[in-house]
Design a protein around this motif. Structure first.
Motif, PDB file in Angstrom:
ATOM      1  N   ARG A 171      -2.812  10.279   7.350  1.00 49.90           N
ATOM      2  CA  ARG A 171      -3.565   9.994   8.563  1.00 49.90           C
ATOM      3  C   ARG A 171      -3.683  11.285   9.381  1.00 49.90           C
ATOM      4  O   ARG A 171      -2.674  11.989   9.564  1.00 49.90           O
ATOM      5  N   ILE A 172      -4.860  11.564   9.871  1.00 51.24           N
ATOM      6  CA  ILE A 172      -5.116  12.781  10.649  1.00 51.24           C
ATOM      7  C   ILE A 172      -5.298  12.437  12.121  1.00 51.24           C
ATOM      8  O   ILE A 172      -6.095  11.557  12.476  1.00 51.24           O
ATOM      9  N   VAL A 173      -4.563  13.134  12.974  1.00 53.73           N
ATOM     10  CA  VAL A 173      -4.751  13.065  14.423  1.00 53.73           C
ATOM     11  C   VAL A 173      -4.934  14.499  14.897  1.00 53.73           C
ATOM     12  O   VAL A 173      -4.219  15.398  14.438  1.00 53.73           O
ATOM     13  N   SER A 174      -5.891  14.743  15.778  1.00 48.92           N
ATOM     14  CA  SER A 174      -6.116  16.105  16.258  1.00 48.92           C
ATOM     15  C   SER A 174      -6.079  16.153  17.779  1.00 48.92           C
ATOM     16  O   SER A 174      -6.709  15.333  18.453  1.00 48.92           O
ATOM     17  N   GLY A 206       0.814  -1.191   0.000  1.00 47.91           N
ATOM     18  CA  GLY A 206       0.000   0.000   0.000  1.00 47.91           C
ATOM     19  C   GLY A 206       0.858   1.255   0.000  1.00 47.91           C
ATOM     20  O   GLY A 206       2.089   1.203   0.021  1.00 47.91           O
ATOM     21  N   LYS A 207       0.194   2.383  -0.027  1.00 47.40           N
ATOM     22  CA  LYS A 207       0.905   3.656  -0.012  1.00 47.40           C
ATOM     23  C   LYS A 207       1.575   3.868   1.336  1.00 47.40           C
ATOM     24  O   LYS A 207       1.051   3.457   2.371  1.00 47.40           O
ATOM     25  N   PRO A 208       2.719   4.546   1.369  1.00 47.02           N
ATOM     26  CA  PRO A 208       3.339   4.876   2.656  1.00 47.02           C
ATOM     27  C   PRO A 208       2.444   5.831   3.445  1.00 47.02           C
ATOM     28  O   PRO A 208       1.755   6.677   2.867  1.00 47.02           O
ATOM     29  N   LYS A 209       2.451   5.690   4.755  1.00 50.51           N
ATOM     30  CA  LYS A 209       1.595   6.500   5.613  1.00 50.51           C
ATOM     31  C   LYS A 209       2.337   7.751   6.070  1.00 50.51           C
ATOM     32  O   LYS A 209       3.538   7.726   6.327  1.00 50.51           O
ATOM     33  N   LEU A 210       1.602   8.837   6.183  1.00 53.24           N
ATOM     34  CA  LEU A 210       2.144  10.102   6.677  1.00 53.24           C
ATOM     35  C   LEU A 210       1.110  10.703   7.617  1.00 53.24           C
ATOM     36  O   LEU A 210      -0.012  11.012   7.200  1.00 53.24           O
ATOM     37  N   THR A 211       1.474  10.852   8.891  1.00 58.72           N
ATOM     38  CA  THR A 211       0.521  11.330   9.895  1.00 58.72           C
ATOM     39  C   THR A 211       0.703  12.822  10.162  1.00 58.72           C
ATOM     40  O   THR A 211       1.824  13.296  10.397  1.00 58.72           O
ATOM     41  N   GLU A 216       3.808   8.601  19.871  1.00 59.84           N
ATOM     42  CA  GLU A 216       2.849   7.497  19.927  1.00 59.84           C
ATOM     43  C   GLU A 216       2.206   7.235  18.571  1.00 59.84           C
ATOM     44  O   GLU A 216       1.967   6.084  18.194  1.00 59.84           O
ATOM     45  N   HIS A 217       1.912   8.302  17.822  1.00 58.66           N
ATOM     46  CA  HIS A 217       1.214   8.151  16.544  1.00 58.66           C
ATOM     47  C   HIS A 217       2.143   8.327  15.336  1.00 58.66           C
ATOM     48  O   HIS A 217       1.661   8.359  14.201  1.00 58.66           O
ATOM     49  N   GLU A 218       3.437   8.448  15.603  1.00 62.07           N
ATOM     50  CA  GLU A 218       4.442   8.579  14.545  1.00 62.07           C
ATOM     51  C   GLU A 218       4.112   9.737  13.603  1.00 62.07           C
ATOM     52  O   GLU A 218       4.226   9.626  12.371  1.00 62.07           O
ATOM     53  N   ALA A 219       3.706  10.853  14.189  1.00 60.77           N
ATOM     54  CA  ALA A 219       3.375  12.036  13.390  1.00 60.77           C
ATOM     55  C   ALA A 219       4.650  12.681  12.862  1.00 60.77           C
ATOM     56  O   ALA A 219       5.668  12.734  13.553  1.00 60.77           O
ATOM     57  N   ARG A 220       4.584  13.188  11.641  1.00 63.27           N
ATOM     58  CA  ARG A 220       5.737  13.873  11.032  1.00 63.27           C
ATOM     59  C   ARG A 220       5.484  15.349  10.802  1.00 63.27           C
ATOM     60  O   ARG A 220       6.400  16.106  10.504  1.00 63.27           O
ATOM     61  N   ILE A 221       4.217  15.741  10.919  1.00 60.64           N
ATOM     62  CA  ILE A 221       3.847  17.134  10.659  1.00 60.64           C
ATOM     63  C   ILE A 221       2.942  17.617  11.793  1.00 60.64           C
ATOM     64  O   ILE A 221       2.038  16.894  12.223  1.00 60.64           O
ATOM     65  N   ILE A 222       3.171  18.837  12.272  1.00 57.34           N
ATOM     66  CA  ILE A 222       2.265  19.483  13.234  1.00 57.34           C
ATOM     67  C   ILE A 222       1.719  20.744  12.588  1.00 57.34           C
ATOM     68  O   ILE A 222       2.485  21.568  12.062  1.00 57.34           O
ATOM     69  N   LEU A 223       0.393  20.905  12.627  1.00 60.01           N
ATOM     70  CA  LEU A 223      -0.250  22.108  12.097  1.00 60.01           C
ATOM     71  C   LEU A 223      -1.133  22.733  13.168  1.00 60.01           C
ATOM     72  O   LEU A 223      -2.096  22.119  13.614  1.00 60.01           O
ATOM     73  N   PRO A 224      -0.844  23.968  13.596  1.00 59.76           N
ATOM     74  CA  PRO A 224      -1.718  24.658  14.553  1.00 59.76           C
ATOM     75  C   PRO A 224      -2.894  25.327  13.835  1.00 59.76           C
ATOM     76  O   PRO A 224      -2.727  25.875  12.739  1.00 59.76           O
ATOM     77  N   PHE A 225      -4.059  25.282  14.454  1.00 57.57           N
ATOM     78  CA  PHE A 225      -5.251  25.860  13.827  1.00 57.57           C
ATOM     79  C   PHE A 225      -5.915  26.949  14.660  1.00 57.57           C
ATOM     80  O   PHE A 225      -6.860  27.570  14.198  1.00 57.57           O
TER      81      PHE A 225
END
Length: 316
Positions: free
Chosen positions: A35-38, A2-7, A74-83
């Motif tokens: 993948r979206i985590v908020s 499958g496609k590589p995941k990017l959180t 924990e979620h292997e996130a690579r990007i942080i976006l503040p809203f």
């Protein structure tokens, strides 16, 4: 395979479902499964329909940065976006503590400065940026608009026609006092600034309708003077990442005035993205090390009209 995941970890993205969907769509074009985590105070928020919600701390709590970095690991996130405004400086501090993270924001000092309306207005004046006349209590000329020093979404704003009424405003020293301009148009400029400072895109749009501080109807419009002002402001304050600038056009005096700078994605940026500003692509591409290309072929006259849609949670 499958496609590589990017959180992507969103800070305060509770209602930004459309933006999450656009990030996912951009990922598909780039060959990634987004993948979206908020990170939220409440887990029963609309973003739960497109991603995972993690309950966390308030932006002002001492341990919030370490708690967010725990979620990143924990979620292997690579990007942080503040809203939301309070999360911008928090995101910048996360970037300092974990440099391998991609966090497209300005430095913490700039984030704090732009969140404080009184300090920001002083900085704008010192930099020669045109803003509405700003008053001290003793020299205020009516009518005057009073904006809370810290706050967003137009909450707590008051308009005063009488000096005696103004003097009764509780905690008046915690308000920015400026001339009130009634005959006006309001504009937002959505931008993206690469890590090296190159401005990739600037899209002005008129705010046609606003509810609760959030734009519900807006249209892109080519305004070279406003784009030029925007580029000058970005350069003067060395802003980075997605940036939203708010302007007021004084119809009687034919002048644009800067109202505020939000060094984050604005709520109405979806309009600019559909007009052709590839802001989600810029975020993901820069995180992945893919070269960016400036964009100026966005579609003038793209109108966005928002509507209400409910998310239902069953508490059993």
């Amino acid at each position: 395979m499958g496609k590589p995941k990017l959180t992507v970890l969103m800070l305060g993205g509770a209602r930004r479902v459309s933006m999450a969907e656009l990030l996912k769509r951009s990922g598909e074009r780039l060959g990634y499964d987004i993948r979206i985590v908020s990170y939220e105070l409440d887990d029963q928020v609309p973003i739960a329909t497109v991603g995972k919600v993690v309950k966390g701390l308030r932006w002002t709590e001492p341990g919030v940065v370490d708690d967010i970095l725990r979620v990143v690991i924990e979620h292997e996130a690579r990007i942080i976006l503040p809203f939301v405004d309070g999360s911008i400086s928090v995101a910048a501090r996360c970037k300092e503590k974990m440099p391998d993270l991609f966090v497209p924001v300005s430095d913490p000092d700039t984030a704090v400065l732009m969140f404080d309306k009184i300090l920001a207005a002083a900085a704008f004046r010192e930099a020669g940026v045109p803003i509405p006349t700003t008053y001290k209590i003793i020299d205020a000329e009516m009518p005057v608009i009073a904006k809370p020093r810290f706050g967003s979404a137009s909450r707590g704003i008051h308009i005063f026609e009488d000096i005696d009424d103004l003097m009764h405003l509780k905690d008046i020293s915690d308000y920015l006092l400026q001339e009130y301009i009634s005959d006006k148009r309001e504009y937002t400029v959505d931008c993206y600034v690469a890590a090296d400072g190159e401005i990739m895109v600037t899209v002005p749009r008129e705010r046609l309708e606003v509810m609760g501080g959030e734009v519900t109807r807006t249209i892109t419009t080519r305004l070279p003077q406003l784009e030029s002002m925007t580029r000058d402001i970005i350069a003067k304050f060395q802003l980075r990442g997605p940036v939203t600038l708010q302007f007021l056009y004084d119809i009687r005096r034919d002048r644009y005035l800067l109202m505020e700078v939000n060094p984050r994605l604005g709520g109405g940026v979806v309009c600019s993205i559909y007009a052709g500003a590839p802001i989600p692509d810029y975020i993901l591409s820069e995180a992945l090390g893919i070269p960016l290309r400036p964009c100026d072929d966005w579609i003038d006259g793209t109108l966005m009209a928002r509507y209400q849609k409910e998310t239902i949670f069953f508490n059993r």
